[in-house]
Motif scaffolding. Structure first.
Motif, PDB file in Angstrom:
ATOM      1  N   VAL A  32      79.541  44.644  42.041  1.00  0.00           N
ATOM      2  CA  VAL A  32      80.623  45.467  41.502  1.00  0.00           C
ATOM      3  C   VAL A  32      81.937  44.830  41.944  1.00  0.00           C
ATOM      4  N   PHE A  33      82.788  44.509  40.965  1.00  0.00           N
ATOM      5  CA  PHE A  33      84.053  43.834  41.245  1.00  0.00           C
ATOM      6  C   PHE A  33      85.229  44.700  40.857  1.00  0.00           C
ATOM      7  N   ARG A  34      86.259  44.640  41.688  1.00  0.00           N
ATOM      8  CA  ARG A  34      87.543  45.273  41.385  1.00  0.00           C
ATOM      9  C   ARG A  34      88.548  44.140  41.211  1.00  0.00           C
ATOM     10  N   VAL A  35      89.093  44.033  40.016  1.00  0.00           N
ATOM     11  CA  VAL A  35      90.063  42.990  39.715  1.00  0.00           C
ATOM     12  C   VAL A  35      91.432  43.644  39.600  1.00  0.00           C
ATOM     13  N   GLY A  36      92.358  43.194  40.446  1.00  0.00           N
ATOM     14  CA  GLY A  36      93.652  43.868  40.512  1.00  0.00           C
ATOM     15  C   GLY A  36      93.450  45.271  41.054  1.00  0.00           C
ATOM     16  N   GLU A  37      94.267  46.173  40.614  1.00  0.00           N
ATOM     17  CA  GLU A  37      94.168  47.552  41.098  1.00  0.00           C
ATOM     18  C   GLU A  37      93.277  48.429  40.233  1.00  0.00           C
ATOM     19  N   THR A  38      93.070  48.048  38.956  1.00  0.00           N
ATOM     20  CA  THR A  38      92.454  49.009  38.042  1.00  0.00           C
ATOM     21  C   THR A  38      91.209  48.543  37.304  1.00  0.00           C
ATOM     22  N   GLN A  39      90.955  47.236  37.199  1.00  0.00           N
ATOM     23  CA  GLN A  39      89.815  46.784  36.410  1.00  0.00           C
ATOM     24  C   GLN A  39      88.548  46.712  37.258  1.00  0.00           C
ATOM     25  N   LEU A  40      87.460  47.248  36.725  1.00  0.00           N
ATOM     26  CA  LEU A  40      86.175  47.206  37.406  1.00  0.00           C
ATOM     27  C   LEU A  40      85.128  46.586  36.492  1.00  0.00           C
ATOM     28  N   PHE A  41      84.222  45.810  37.096  1.00  0.00           N
ATOM     29  CA  PHE A  41      83.147  45.153  36.361  1.00  0.00           C
ATOM     30  C   PHE A  41      81.872  45.234  37.179  1.00  0.00           C
ATOM     31  N   ALA A  42      80.730  45.248  36.488  1.00  0.00           N
ATOM     32  CA  ALA A  42      79.434  45.238  37.164  1.00  0.00           C
ATOM     33  C   ALA A  42      78.515  44.248  36.463  1.00  0.00           C
ATOM     34  N   ILE A  43      77.946  43.327  37.247  1.00  0.00           N
ATOM     35  CA  ILE A  43      76.990  42.347  36.738  1.00  0.00           C
ATOM     36  C   ILE A  43      75.819  42.282  37.720  1.00  0.00           C
ATOM     37  N   ASP A  44      74.718  41.673  37.291  1.00  0.00           N
ATOM     38  CA  ASP A  44      73.624  41.429  38.233  1.00  0.00           C
ATOM     39  C   ASP A  44      74.147  40.589  39.387  1.00  0.00           C
ATOM     40  N   ASN A  45      73.676  40.878  40.590  1.00  0.00           N
ATOM     41  CA  ASN A  45      74.149  40.176  41.776  1.00  0.00           C
ATOM     42  C   ASN A  45      73.353  38.903  42.065  1.00  0.00           C
ATOM     43  N   VAL A  46      72.185  38.755  41.467  1.00  0.00           N
ATOM     44  CA  VAL A  46      71.324  37.608  41.758  1.00  0.00           C
ATOM     45  C   VAL A  46      71.790  36.387  40.965  1.00  0.00           C
ATOM     46  N   ASP A  47      72.093  35.314  41.699  1.00  0.00           N
ATOM     47  CA  ASP A  47      72.470  34.041  41.086  1.00  0.00           C
ATOM     48  C   ASP A  47      71.215  33.463  40.424  1.00  0.00           C
ATOM     49  N   PRO A  48      71.234  33.228  39.110  1.00  0.00           N
ATOM     50  CA  PRO A  48      70.034  32.760  38.427  1.00  0.00           C
ATOM     51  C   PRO A  48      69.531  31.385  38.884  1.00  0.00           C
ATOM     52  N   LEU A  49      70.417  30.548  39.404  1.00  0.00           N
ATOM     53  CA  LEU A  49      69.990  29.220  39.847  1.00  0.00           C
ATOM     54  C   LEU A  49      69.314  29.251  41.213  1.00  0.00           C
ATOM     55  N   SER A  50      69.886  29.975  42.155  1.00  0.00           N
ATOM     56  CA  SER A  50      69.339  30.013  43.515  1.00  0.00           C
ATOM     57  C   SER A  50      68.378  31.181  43.732  1.00  0.00           C
ATOM     58  N   ARG A  51      68.464  32.182  42.870  1.00  0.00           N
ATOM     59  CA  ARG A  51      67.694  33.428  42.991  1.00  0.00           C
ATOM     60  C   ARG A  51      68.080  34.223  44.246  1.00  0.00           C
ATOM     61  N   ALA A  52      69.245  33.923  44.801  1.00  0.00           N
ATOM     62  CA  ALA A  52      69.761  34.652  45.957  1.00  0.00           C
ATOM     63  C   ALA A  52      70.729  35.733  45.471  1.00  0.00           C
ATOM     64  N   SER A  53      70.770  36.833  46.182  1.00  0.00           N
ATOM     65  CA  SER A  53      71.626  37.967  45.838  1.00  0.00           C
ATOM     66  C   SER A  53      73.004  37.747  46.454  1.00  0.00           C
ATOM     67  N   VAL A  54      73.851  36.935  45.762  1.00  0.00           N
ATOM     68  CA  VAL A  54      75.108  36.483  46.375  1.00  0.00           C
ATOM     69  C   VAL A  54      76.349  36.588  45.495  1.00  0.00           C
ATOM     70  N   LEU A  55      76.216  36.923  44.225  1.00  0.00           N
ATOM     71  CA  LEU A  55      77.386  36.867  43.342  1.00  0.00           C
ATOM     72  C   LEU A  55      78.515  37.786  43.802  1.00  0.00           C
ATOM     73  N   SER A  56      78.192  38.904  44.442  1.00  0.00           N
ATOM     74  CA  SER A  56      79.244  39.815  44.909  1.00  0.00           C
ATOM     75  C   SER A  56      80.125  39.165  45.968  1.00  0.00           C
ATOM     76  N   ARG A  57      79.663  38.071  46.576  1.00  0.00           N
ATOM     77  CA  ARG A  57      80.442  37.367  47.600  1.00  0.00           C
ATOM     78  C   ARG A  57      81.218  36.185  47.033  1.00  0.00           C
ATOM     79  N   GLY A  58      81.161  36.002  45.706  1.00  0.00           N
ATOM     80  CA  GLY A  58      81.846  34.882  45.080  1.00  0.00           C
ATOM     81  C   GLY A  58      83.344  35.096  44.964  1.00  0.00           C
ATOM     82  N   LEU A  59      84.037  34.029  44.590  1.00  0.00           N
ATOM     83  CA  LEU A  59      85.485  34.082  44.410  1.00  0.00           C
ATOM     84  C   LEU A  59      85.822  34.546  43.000  1.00  0.00           C
ATOM     85  N   VAL A  60      86.693  35.548  42.910  1.00  0.00           N
ATOM     86  CA  VAL A  60      87.139  36.092  41.628  1.00  0.00           C
ATOM     87  C   VAL A  60      88.390  35.345  41.196  1.00  0.00           C
TER      88      VAL A  60
END
Length: 112
Positions: A34-62
């Motif tokens: 779950v990502f908050r972009v700026g003050e008001t925009q929210l997005f939700a995507i699967d957290n599992v990186d398809p290449l590594s199969r690790a649950s890490v996308l929430s820790r990525g750089l926006v």
């Protein structure tokens, strides 16, 4: 699918997510980023990186790439469009997006 027929689950308060950052929520056995972009925009995507199969996308750089709001995977640096889930470098590795809304300061994600 109409958003009226979805099951909505509260995952956190909006203020629990710092602007331009992500958090991970577990819903129905899935890890959702779950990502908050700026003050008001929210997005939700699967957290599992398809290449590594690790649950890490929430820790990525926006950021923004070619006019698209993206998150860069912290492992392989692939960019995922937060609106569509598309992997910009390899569309066959795209992730699922999830409906998201805010009510009374709480973030809700829908399950299909």
């Amino acid at each position: 699918m109409s958003t009226d027929t979805l099951t909505w689950t509260a995952v956190c308060a909006v203020d629990d997510i710092l602007p331009d950052m992500g958090v991970c929520a577990r819903m129905d056995g899935r890890h959702i980023a779950v990502f908050r972009v700026g003050e008001t925009q929210l997005f939700a995507i699967d957290n599992v990186d398809p290449l590594s199969r690790a649950s890490v996308l929430s820790r990525g750089l926006v950021g923004c790439l070619g006019g698209r709001i993206v998150v860069a995977s912290p492992l392989y640096k692939n960019h995922f469009d937060l609106r569509s889930g598309e992997c910009l470098e390899a569309p066959e590795h795209s992730v699922r997006t999830h409906p998201i809304r805010v009510e009374d300061g709480r973030v809700f994600i829908a399950t299909r």
